[in-house]
Design a protein around this motif. Structure first.
Motif, short mmCIF file in Angstrom:
data_model
loop_
_atom_site.label_atom_id
_atom_site.label_comp_id
_atom_site.label_asym_id
_atom_site.label_seq_id
_atom_site.Cartn_x
_atom_site.Cartn_y
_atom_site.Cartn_z
N LYS A 187 2.80 -2.14 16.16
CA LYS A 187 1.94 -1.48 15.17
C LYS A 187 2.48 -0.09 14.85
CE LYS A 187 -2.47 -3.67 16.42
NZ LYS A 187 -3.82 -3.42 17.00
N ARG A 209 4.00 -7.61 2.83
CA ARG A 209 2.58 -7.34 3.13
C ARG A 209 1.98 -6.37 2.12
NH1 ARG A 209 -2.55 -7.30 3.66
NH2 ARG A 209 -3.42 -5.43 4.58
N ASP A 210 2.67 -5.29 1.81
CA ASP A 210 2.10 -4.21 1.01
C ASP A 210 2.13 -4.49 -0.48
OD1 ASP A 210 1.71 -2.98 3.40
OD2 ASP A 210 3.28 -1.47 3.16
N SER A 216 -1.27 -10.97 5.84
CA SER A 216 -2.28 -9.98 6.23
C SER A 216 -1.66 -8.99 7.20
CB SER A 216 -3.48 -10.67 6.89
OG SER A 216 -3.12 -11.16 8.17
N GLU A 217 -2.37 -7.88 7.46
CA GLU A 217 -1.84 -6.88 8.39
C GLU A 217 -1.74 -7.47 9.80
OE1 GLU A 217 -0.22 -3.10 9.24
OE2 GLU A 217 -0.70 -4.08 7.33
#
Length: 393
Positions: A187, A209-210, A216-217
């Motif tokens: 993370k 992701r972004d 998803s995160e």
């Protein structure tokens, strides 16, 4: 009832146990875990190959354990990674990372792998004793996958420690603690790469992701952890196991020393003979089914053993001896079907270059201790040496 898959004798040498069980039936219930509840262990080749592709065997651990009491505290990024999913979720996640491990992508990595191998071998003494697990088998794949993901060099030793802890058989607290440590680390690394982008594979996944809705995160963190761990664990064991096989069988060693090009063609036999994966990751039956001639009820774990299947005499003649002339391309060391190891091309490339350079650089390489004194890692999933002491001259 004790768990036979965690006893010291099994962890040191599982093949006699596999052979006895297979002779009884290629699919057999065994007691596993602290409760002694039965799981079904698949030891036959045909049965294992069928089980790997049977849609009635699910890898969705979240579904299996839902509502069941547990005193475990695995981080979700480890407990619910891509390996613990079924299609279509598995298909979507795998597609996002497959391109990084194609034959072409690995070919572009070969100069870096070769440089890393040479650097590591430079660190071994030209004469005297060395540990090939610590000096080569561990740092080579760790360095390569960390380089791909953009893990800083200063953090790589700690990454390896967490990874080793995740496979500590019979030590649930150690496993749970490591799962949180490595997930928290990833993370932090993801956030660092958001602030300072680079050209790493992890940065590519962050962009996916972004800038879209494909990831998803939580899935991003989980995928990063999986790539970090799976990207080196199997290869570390593969390098140690294969080198040991060659040192124990002079006829094989003579073959590759006389013709180093033979190494590539022999890798599959080395994988078959002593698979770096003893028992594949968790599956369970979503409904009653029959594998081979064994009826398996619904809702029970099914353990597929590539290590056992690759020694099945119904598939391979004289399976308990390595044969340089054997065509072992159908082995199950990398699994089979949709969950087959996507890092197989990278593992084969690392192994080929490591073995070729090692045997060229140290033509008199030999074991420094009797084989029976070697110790194996305390894990039933992986099959790998704790150390491999050798004399380089």
């Amino acid at each position: 009832m004790s768990d036979p898959l965690s006893c010291p004798e099994f962890l040191q040498n599982p093949y006699p146990f596999y052979g006895e069980l297979r002779a009884t039936a290629p699919v057999t219930p065994v007691a596993t875990g602290s409760t002694g509840r039965p799981s079904y262990l698949v030891t036959g080749y045909a049965e294992a190959k069928a089980a790997f592709t049977d849609p009635r065997l699910s890898k969705d651990t979240a579904r299996f354990f839902a509502g069941r009491p547990s005193n475990r505290n695995l981080h979700p990024a480890v407990a619910h990674n891509m390996l613990a999913t079924d299609p279509p979720q598995h298909t979507r996640l795998r597609r996002l990372v497959t391109k990084a491990f194609t034959t072409g992508a690995v070919a572009r990595l070969r100069p870096y792998i070769e440089h890393t191998v040479d650097h590591l071998l430079d660190g071994l003494p030209m004469t005297g004793e060395a540990d090939l697990v610590a000096g080569l088998a561990i740092p080579l794949p760790v360095t390569v996958i960390c380089q791909m993901l953009g893990v800083p060099e200063a953090d790589r030793a700690q990454v390896r420690t967490w990874s080793n802890d995740l496979f500590a058989a019979g030590q649930p607290q150690r496993i749970d603690d490591a799962s949180h440590a490595v997930a928290d680390y990833m993370k932090g690394l993801i956030e660092a790469k958001r602030r300072s982008p680079d050209d790493s594979l992890l940065r590519e996944l962050i962009t996916v992701r972004d800038e879209g809705d494909q990831l998803s995160e939580d899935e991003l963190v989980s995928l990063a952890v999986l790539l970090l761990i799976a990207g080196h664990e199997t290869t570390t064991n593969f390098i140690g196991n294969a080198t040991l096989v060659l040192l124990q069988h002079p006829e094989l060693l003579d073959c590759v020393r006389a013709a180093p090009g033979q190494i590539s063609s022999m890798l599959n036999e080395l994988l078959r003979y002593d698979s770096p994966v003893g028992i594949a990751t968790f599956r369970y039956s979503t409904q009653a089914l029959t594998i081979g001639e064994t009826e398996i009820p619904a809702g029970v774990p099914v353990l597929i053993s590539p290590g056992a299947a690759n020694r099945d005499p119904a598939q391979y003649l004289g399976p308990d001896r390595p044969d340089a002339d054997r065509d072992a391309r159908g082995h199950l060391a990398f699994g089979h079907g949709i969950h087959r190891c996507l890092g197989a091309p990278l593992a084969l490339a690392e192994m080929e270059m490591a073995l070729r350079a090692l045997l060229t650089r140290f033509p008199e390489l030999r074991l420094a201790v009797p084989s029976e004194e070697l110790r194996w890692r305390h894990t039933r999933l992986m099959r790998g040496l704790e150390s491999l002491p050798v004399f380089t001259l």
